[in-house]
Design an enzyme around this catalytic site. Structure first.
Site, mmCIF file in Angstrom:
data_model
loop_
_atom_site.group_PDB
_atom_site.id
_atom_site.type_symbol
_atom_site.label_atom_id
_atom_site.label_comp_id
_atom_site.label_asym_id
_atom_site.label_seq_id
_atom_site.Cartn_x
_atom_site.Cartn_y
_atom_site.Cartn_z
ATOM 1 N N ASP A 48 0.829 -1.213 0.000
ATOM 2 C CA ASP A 48 0.000 0.000 0.000
ATOM 3 C C ASP A 48 0.862 1.261 0.000
ATOM 4 O O ASP A 48 1.980 1.262 0.520
ATOM 5 C CB ASP A 48 -0.920 -0.019 1.229
ATOM 6 C CG ASP A 48 -2.086 0.945 1.085
ATOM 7 O OD1 ASP A 48 -2.364 1.387 -0.054
ATOM 8 O OD2 ASP A 48 -2.715 1.254 2.108
ATOM 9 N N GLU A 94 -12.445 -4.351 -4.140
ATOM 10 C CA GLU A 94 -12.998 -3.004 -3.960
ATOM 11 C C GLU A 94 -12.265 -1.967 -4.829
ATOM 12 O O GLU A 94 -12.761 -0.854 -5.025
ATOM 13 C CB GLU A 94 -12.890 -2.573 -2.490
ATOM 14 C CG GLU A 94 -13.859 -3.291 -1.568
ATOM 15 C CD GLU A 94 -13.454 -4.735 -1.255
ATOM 16 O OE1 GLU A 94 -12.246 -4.993 -1.095
ATOM 17 O OE2 GLU A 94 -14.338 -5.608 -1.209
ATOM 18 N N ASN A 95 -11.094 -2.326 -5.338
ATOM 19 C CA ASN A 95 -10.317 -1.349 -6.120
ATOM 20 C C ASN A 95 -10.965 -1.003 -7.468
ATOM 21 O O ASN A 95 -10.581 -0.024 -8.114
ATOM 22 C CB ASN A 95 -8.873 -1.829 -6.346
ATOM 23 C CG ASN A 95 -8.001 -1.774 -5.101
ATOM 24 O OD1 ASN A 95 -7.091 -2.570 -4.947
ATOM 25 N ND2 ASN A 95 -8.267 -0.826 -4.205
HETATM 26 C C1 IPE Z 1 -5.368 -2.621 -0.191
HETATM 27 O O1 IPE Z 1 -5.062 -1.287 -0.326
HETATM 28 C C2 IPE Z 1 -5.345 -3.289 -1.524
HETATM 29 C C3 IPE Z 1 -4.024 -3.403 -2.139
HETATM 30 C C4 IPE Z 1 -2.901 -3.071 -1.609
HETATM 31 C C5 IPE Z 1 -4.036 -3.977 -3.451
HETATM 32 P P1 IPE Z 1 -6.206 -0.167 -0.463
HETATM 33 O O2 IPE Z 1 -5.490 1.112 -0.614
HETATM 34 O O3 IPE Z 1 -7.148 -0.545 -1.526
HETATM 35 O O4 IPE Z 1 -6.947 -0.284 0.929
HETATM 36 P P2 IPE Z 1 -7.677 0.819 1.806
HETATM 37 O O5 IPE Z 1 -8.640 1.519 0.908
HETATM 38 O O6 IPE Z 1 -6.617 1.735 2.326
HETATM 39 O O7 IPE Z 1 -8.324 0.045 2.913
HETATM 40 C C1 IPE Z 2 -1.604 0.254 -3.386
HETATM 41 O O1 IPE Z 2 -1.369 1.619 -3.428
HETATM 42 C C2 IPE Z 2 -1.810 -0.330 -4.758
HETATM 43 C C3 IPE Z 2 -3.197 -0.667 -5.075
HETATM 44 C C4 IPE Z 2 -4.216 -0.627 -4.254
HETATM 45 C C5 IPE Z 2 -3.451 -1.087 -6.435
HETATM 46 P P1 IPE Z 2 -2.552 2.662 -3.424
HETATM 47 O O2 IPE Z 2 -2.939 2.937 -4.845
HETATM 48 O O3 IPE Z 2 -3.650 2.213 -2.553
HETATM 49 O O4 IPE Z 2 -1.840 3.938 -2.828
HETATM 50 P P2 IPE Z 2 -2.417 4.921 -1.714
HETATM 51 O O5 IPE Z 2 -2.815 4.066 -0.569
HETATM 52 O O6 IPE Z 2 -3.577 5.624 -2.346
HETATM 53 O O7 IPE Z 2 -1.284 5.829 -1.396
HETATM 54 MG MG MG Z 3 -4.056 2.433 -0.573
#
Ligand code: IPE
Ligand code: IPE
Ligand code: MG
Length: 249
Positions: free
Chosen positions: A29, A76-77
């Site tokens: 993350d 959820e992404n």
């Molecule tokens: C978790 O990170 C999913 C991945 C690292 C792929 P997110 O950024 O999606 O999670 P939240 O929204 O902070 O819980």
């Molecule tokens: C994790 O990094 C990668 C994915 C969830 C695909 P994020 O894209 O969630 O990065 P932040 O948390 O917004 O900084």
């Molecule tokens: Mg994130």
């Protein structure tokens, strides 16, 4: 006498190789924040995140860790802006295409977990190709969670088990933890010994809900693109100081 170099040769001397985690899982993350802090678009963070992942995989292999499981895209992404989602799908596909040769040379066995049917067709094909090509490799199991959700994984396991009961192929009395685990996406893996989350967030975000029952958690403020060998070394030092009791004394 010629001695064969051991794959653990680069393990830092302060780490006890007998007490390394066998299976490390990572919630990668902080890519977006990494880029935003540099005034760059979020996607640049994802691009650098791939480099960090390649380094960690190499490091796990060098240090003799048997399995690495990473959270690349959650169920959820999909709720992110379309351009970011599309960029990630293309990035995964390109990474697989570019890295397959090295994965073969490095003896890496690739797995994907998640609801893969909802991924773009061309990515699904690349996933099939890389998993088939690496299936007999045995140095390290590298599992990428893509369109993965822990709750969804549990629900699909329940559905599969219910269908077997309905068809008279499974006695409800026979359903135990081992049967249930065989229906999870991670049936090829043991539970993670160590779960790392970068970027300082203190939550599980729907990752491996069943499997982390007794995993050790390590959370670092380091953002994923900055997570290097030194940061991993630190995580392993902390892990080796933990006393895992599994509910006993
Ligand atoms: C978790 O990170 C999913 C991945 C690292 C792929 P997110 O950024 O999606 O999670 P939240 O929204 O902070 O819980
Ligand atoms: C994790 O990094 C990668 C994915 C969830 C695909 P994020 O894209 O969630 O990065 P932040 O948390 O917004 O900084
Ligand atoms: Mg994130």
């Amino acid at each position: 006498m010629i001695t064969k170099p051991t794959p653990l040769k680069q393990l830092p001397p302060d780490l006890d190789r007998e007490r390394l985690p066998k299976h490390v899982a990572v919630i990668m993350d902080g890519n977006g924040r990494w880029a935003q802090r540099r005034g760059m678009p979020r996607i640049m963070g994802h691009r650098r995140g791939v480099d960090a992942l390649k380094d960690l995989l190499r490091c796990c292999k060098d240090w003799g860790i048997e399995a690495l499981t990473v959270y690349a895209f959650s169920s959820e992404n999909w709720g992110r802006p379309l351009e970011e989602v599309n960029f990630l799908m293309t990035l995964f596909e390109r990474m697989l295409r570019q890295e397959l040769k090295e994965m073969m040379e490095e003896n890496v066995q690739i797995h994907f977990v998640g609801n893969l049917e909802a991924l773009p067709q061309s990515l699904q094909e690349e996933i099939e190709r890389s998993t088939a090509a690496t299936k007999d490799n045995e140095q390290i199991k590298f599992t990428i969670a893509t369109n993965y959700g822990g709750r969804q994984e549990i629900v699909q396991a329940c559905r599969a088990i219910a269908e077997q009961v309905r068809d008279g192929r499974l006695d409800p009395e026979a359903i135990d933890e081992a049967v249930f685990e065989r229906h999870l996406y991670t049936s090829h893996l043991g539970d993670p010994d160590l779960l790392i989350r970068t970027s300082g967030e203190m939550r599980i975000s729907n990752f491996l809900l069943w499997q982390v029952a007794y995993s050790e958690f390590y959370i670092t403020d380091t953002l994923w693109p900055d997570f290097d060998r030194q940061a991993f070394h630190r995580a392993l030092q902390v892990y080796q100081q933990r006393h895992r009791r599994f509910g006993k004394l």
